[in-house]
Motif scaffolding. Structure first.
Motif, PDB file in Angstrom:
ATOM      1  N   ASN A   1       0.816  -1.211   0.000  1.00 44.65           N
ATOM      2  CA  ASN A   1       0.000   0.000   0.000  1.00 44.65           C
ATOM      3  C   ASN A   1       0.856   1.270   0.000  1.00 44.65           C
ATOM      4  O   ASN A   1       0.376   2.341   0.311  1.00 44.65           O
ATOM      5  CB  ASN A   1      -0.979   0.002   1.178  1.00 44.65           C
ATOM      6  CG  ASN A   1      -0.269   0.033   2.509  1.00 44.65           C
ATOM      7  OD1 ASN A   1       0.946  -0.152   2.582  1.00 44.65           O
ATOM      8  ND2 ASN A   1      -1.006   0.256   3.569  1.00 44.65           N
ATOM      9  N   HIS A   2       2.131   1.156  -0.357  1.00 44.85           N
ATOM     10  CA  HIS A   2       3.035   2.301  -0.441  1.00 44.85           C
ATOM     11  C   HIS A   2       3.423   2.534  -1.890  1.00 44.85           C
ATOM     12  O   HIS A   2       3.618   1.603  -2.657  1.00 44.85           O
ATOM     13  CB  HIS A   2       4.310   2.065   0.381  1.00 44.85           C
ATOM     14  CG  HIS A   2       4.051   1.949   1.839  1.00 44.85           C
ATOM     15  ND1 HIS A   2       3.857   3.037   2.647  1.00 44.85           N
ATOM     16  CD2 HIS A   2       3.942   0.865   2.646  1.00 44.85           C
ATOM     17  CE1 HIS A   2       3.637   2.636   3.885  1.00 44.85           C
ATOM     18  NE2 HIS A   2       3.679   1.319   3.908  1.00 44.85           N
ATOM     19  N   VAL A   3       3.541   3.799  -2.252  1.00 43.25           N
ATOM     20  CA  VAL A   3       3.989   4.175  -3.583  1.00 43.25           C
ATOM     21  C   VAL A   3       5.292   4.939  -3.417  1.00 43.25           C
ATOM     22  O   VAL A   3       5.359   5.903  -2.663  1.00 43.25           O
ATOM     23  CB  VAL A   3       2.939   5.055  -4.302  1.00 43.25           C
ATOM     24  CG1 VAL A   3       3.415   5.474  -5.673  1.00 43.25           C
ATOM     25  CG2 VAL A   3       1.623   4.316  -4.410  1.00 43.25           C
ATOM     26  N   THR A   4       6.334   4.492  -4.094  1.00 43.38           N
ATOM     27  CA  THR A   4       7.638   5.136  -4.009  1.00 43.38           C
ATOM     28  C   THR A   4       8.254   5.218  -5.404  1.00 43.38           C
ATOM     29  O   THR A   4       7.674   4.759  -6.376  1.00 43.38           O
ATOM     30  CB  THR A   4       8.609   4.352  -3.095  1.00 43.38           C
ATOM     31  OG1 THR A   4       8.823   3.057  -3.651  1.00 43.38           O
ATOM     32  CG2 THR A   4       8.087   4.228  -1.680  1.00 43.38           C
ATOM     33  N   THR A   5       9.442   5.766  -5.460  1.00 42.80           N
ATOM     34  CA  THR A   5      10.214   5.764  -6.696  1.00 42.80           C
ATOM     35  C   THR A   5      11.239   4.650  -6.586  1.00 42.80           C
ATOM     36  O   THR A   5      11.457   4.107  -5.497  1.00 42.80           O
ATOM     37  CB  THR A   5      10.942   7.100  -6.899  1.00 42.80           C
ATOM     38  OG1 THR A   5      11.906   7.254  -5.878  1.00 42.80           O
ATOM     39  CG2 THR A   5       9.971   8.268  -6.893  1.00 42.80           C
ATOM     40  N   PRO A   6      11.911   4.297  -7.694  1.00 43.55           N
ATOM     41  CA  PRO A   6      12.946   3.263  -7.604  1.00 43.55           C
ATOM     42  C   PRO A   6      14.040   3.595  -6.583  1.00 43.55           C
ATOM     43  O   PRO A   6      14.633   2.708  -5.997  1.00 43.55           O
ATOM     44  CB  PRO A   6      13.516   3.206  -9.020  1.00 43.55           C
ATOM     45  CG  PRO A   6      12.390   3.636  -9.885  1.00 43.55           C
ATOM     46  CD  PRO A   6      11.654   4.683  -9.079  1.00 43.55           C
ATOM     47  N   GLU A   7      14.284   4.882  -6.325  1.00 46.43           N
ATOM     48  CA  GLU A   7      15.288   5.279  -5.337  1.00 46.43           C
ATOM     49  C   GLU A   7      14.741   5.263  -3.907  1.00 46.43           C
ATOM     50  O   GLU A   7      15.448   5.592  -2.969  1.00 46.43           O
ATOM     51  CB  GLU A   7      15.818   6.693  -5.634  1.00 46.43           C
ATOM     52  CG  GLU A   7      16.560   6.829  -6.932  1.00 46.43           C
ATOM     53  CD  GLU A   7      15.651   7.316  -8.050  1.00 46.43           C
ATOM     54  OE1 GLU A   7      14.487   7.669  -7.797  1.00 46.43           O
ATOM     55  OE2 GLU A   7      16.100   7.316  -9.195  1.00 46.43           O
ATOM     56  N   GLY A   8      13.460   4.942  -3.737  1.00 41.06           N
ATOM     57  CA  GLY A   8      12.860   4.905  -2.408  1.00 41.06           C
ATOM     58  C   GLY A   8      12.292   6.235  -1.944  1.00 41.06           C
ATOM     59  O   GLY A   8      11.881   6.378  -0.802  1.00 41.06           O
ATOM     60  N   GLU A   9      12.226   7.219  -2.820  1.00 41.61           N
ATOM     61  CA  GLU A   9      11.658   8.522  -2.492  1.00 41.61           C
ATOM     62  C   GLU A   9      10.137   8.375  -2.339  1.00 41.61           C
ATOM     63  O   GLU A   9       9.500   7.651  -3.094  1.00 41.61           O
ATOM     64  CB  GLU A   9      11.984   9.496  -3.628  1.00 41.61           C
ATOM     65  CG  GLU A   9      11.819  10.933  -3.288  1.00 41.61           C
ATOM     66  CD  GLU A   9      12.291  11.840  -4.429  1.00 41.61           C
ATOM     67  OE1 GLU A   9      12.108  13.040  -4.285  1.00 41.61           O
ATOM     68  OE2 GLU A   9      12.818  11.344  -5.437  1.00 41.61           O
ATOM     69  N   VAL A  10       9.545   9.057  -1.374  1.00 40.80           N
ATOM     70  CA  VAL A  10       8.107   8.928  -1.126  1.00 40.80           C
ATOM     71  C   VAL A  10       7.291   9.689  -2.162  1.00 40.80           C
ATOM     72  O   VAL A  10       7.783  10.604  -2.816  1.00 40.80           O
ATOM     73  CB  VAL A  10       7.727   9.432   0.295  1.00 40.80           C
ATOM     74  CG1 VAL A  10       8.369   8.590   1.356  1.00 40.80           C
ATOM     75  CG2 VAL A  10       8.066  10.899   0.462  1.00 40.80           C
ATOM     76  N   TYR A  11       6.027   9.291  -2.277  1.00 43.28           N
ATOM     77  CA  TYR A  11       5.076   9.950  -3.175  1.00 43.28           C
ATOM     78  C   TYR A  11       4.841  11.361  -2.677  1.00 43.28           C
ATOM     79  O   TYR A  11       4.508  11.571  -1.514  1.00 43.28           O
ATOM     80  CB  TYR A  11       3.779   9.141  -3.193  1.00 43.28           C
ATOM     81  CG  TYR A  11       2.729   9.638  -4.145  1.00 43.28           C
ATOM     82  CD1 TYR A  11       3.014   9.825  -5.490  1.00 43.28           C
ATOM     83  CD2 TYR A  11       1.448   9.891  -3.703  1.00 43.28           C
ATOM     84  CE1 TYR A  11       2.040  10.256  -6.379  1.00 43.28           C
ATOM     85  CE2 TYR A  11       0.462  10.312  -4.578  1.00 43.28           C
ATOM     86  CZ  TYR A  11       0.758  10.498  -5.907  1.00 43.28           C
ATOM     87  OH  TYR A  11      -0.205  10.926  -6.773  1.00 43.28           O
ATOM     88  N   ARG A  12       5.027  12.339  -3.549  1.00 40.20           N
ATOM     89  CA  ARG A  12       4.895  13.735  -3.162  1.00 40.20           C
ATOM     90  C   ARG A  12       4.130  14.493  -4.223  1.00 40.20           C
ATOM     91  O   ARG A  12       3.880  13.993  -5.315  1.00 40.20           O
ATOM     92  CB  ARG A  12       6.272  14.345  -2.966  1.00 40.20           C
ATOM     93  CG  ARG A  12       7.158  14.191  -4.199  1.00 40.20           C
ATOM     94  CD  ARG A  12       8.333  15.068  -4.179  1.00 40.20           C
ATOM     95  NE  ARG A  12       7.920  16.423  -4.481  1.00 40.20           N
ATOM     96  CZ  ARG A  12       8.736  17.380  -4.845  1.00 40.20           C
ATOM     97  NH1 ARG A  12      10.015  17.146  -4.937  1.00 40.20           N
ATOM     98  NH2 ARG A  12       8.300  18.573  -5.110  1.00 40.20           N
ATOM     99  N   SER A  13       3.772  15.716  -3.900  1.00 39.32           N
ATOM    100  CA  SER A  13       3.062  16.553  -4.857  1.00 39.32           C
ATOM    101  C   SER A  13       4.042  17.275  -5.765  1.00 39.32           C
ATOM    102  O   SER A  13       5.257  17.233  -5.558  1.00 39.32           O
ATOM    103  CB  SER A  13       2.190  17.573  -4.114  1.00 39.32           C
ATOM    104  OG  SER A  13       2.997  18.575  -3.536  1.00 39.32           O
ATOM    105  N   ILE A  14       3.512  17.945  -6.758  1.00 38.06           N
ATOM    106  CA  ILE A  14       4.341  18.743  -7.651  1.00 38.06           C
ATOM    107  C   ILE A  14       4.913  19.939  -6.900  1.00 38.06           C
ATOM    108  O   ILE A  14       6.047  20.329  -7.103  1.00 38.06           O
ATOM    109  CB  ILE A  14       3.517  19.222  -8.867  1.00 38.06           C
ATOM    110  CG1 ILE A  14       3.126  18.034  -9.731  1.00 38.06           C
ATOM    111  CG2 ILE A  14       4.271  20.259  -9.685  1.00 38.06           C
ATOM    112  CD1 ILE A  14       2.176  18.383 -10.852  1.00 38.06           C
ATOM    113  N   GLU A  15       4.129  20.490  -5.983  1.00 38.96           N
ATOM    114  CA  GLU A  15       4.506  21.747  -5.334  1.00 38.96           C
ATOM    115  C   GLU A  15       5.347  21.607  -4.073  1.00 38.96           C
ATOM    116  O   GLU A  15       5.970  22.568  -3.655  1.00 38.96           O
ATOM    117  CB  GLU A  15       3.243  22.555  -4.982  1.00 38.96           C
ATOM    118  CG  GLU A  15       2.512  23.116  -6.176  1.00 38.96           C
ATOM    119  CD  GLU A  15       1.623  22.120  -6.898  1.00 38.96           C
ATOM    120  OE1 GLU A  15       1.217  22.424  -8.019  1.00 38.96           O
ATOM    121  OE2 GLU A  15       1.339  21.039  -6.352  1.00 38.96           O
ATOM    122  N   SER A  16       5.356  20.452  -3.435  1.00 32.46           N
ATOM    123  CA  SER A  16       6.027  20.330  -2.141  1.00 32.46           C
ATOM    124  C   SER A  16       6.828  19.030  -2.044  1.00 32.46           C
ATOM    125  O   SER A  16       6.379  17.996  -2.524  1.00 32.46           O
ATOM    126  CB  SER A  16       4.979  20.351  -1.022  1.00 32.46           C
ATOM    127  OG  SER A  16       5.551  20.039   0.220  1.00 32.46           O
TER     128      SER A  16
END
Length: 122
Positions: A81-96
């Motif tokens: 139930n987690h969404v990350t990038t291949p580098e392990g960065e968390v899901y974030r908005s465009i602005e923050s």
């Protein structure tokens, strides 16, 4: 630079503003609202409701909130139930750079498609 940062920078570079940009609000002490749009940036206008709210909240100075957009980025990886990038960065908005999960309010845009069966009268 992370894949997510590259993708967000690309989104900002491709954005076309139809009206004058508004003065950014100082987010300190304001309600943080993130509108999640389940499409890539090329299809983000399919989420007109959240995009309209994003603009209205940020453009109106007496609304004590700041709105952000979180899209379906191409580089995202789903792990349970987690969404990350291949580098392990968390899901974030465009602005923050803050994680979407830390927002005060999270809005989710869902569009349901209606299927039609051939030969069925309605």
């Amino acid at each position: 630079m992370s894949q997510l940062r590259v993708e967000i920078d690309g989104i900002r570079d491709r954005e076309i503003h139809l009206v004058d940009p508004y003065e950014p609000k100082d987010p300190g002490g304001l309600l943080r609202m993130v509108f999640m749009i389940p499409y890539g940036h090329a299809f983000s206008l399919m989420g007109n409701g959240p995009m309209g709210l994003h603009d209205l909240i940020n453009r109106t100075k007496d609304v004590p909130a700041v709105a952000e957009r979180a899209l379906h980025y191409e580089c995202l990886v789903r792990e349970g139930n987690h969404v990350t990038t291949p580098e392990g960065e968390v899901y974030r908005s465009i602005e923050s750079p803050l994680p979407v999960g830390t927002a005060d309010v999270i809005g989710v845009s869902v569009i349901a498609a209606r299927r039609r069966s051939a030969g069925v009268a309605r």
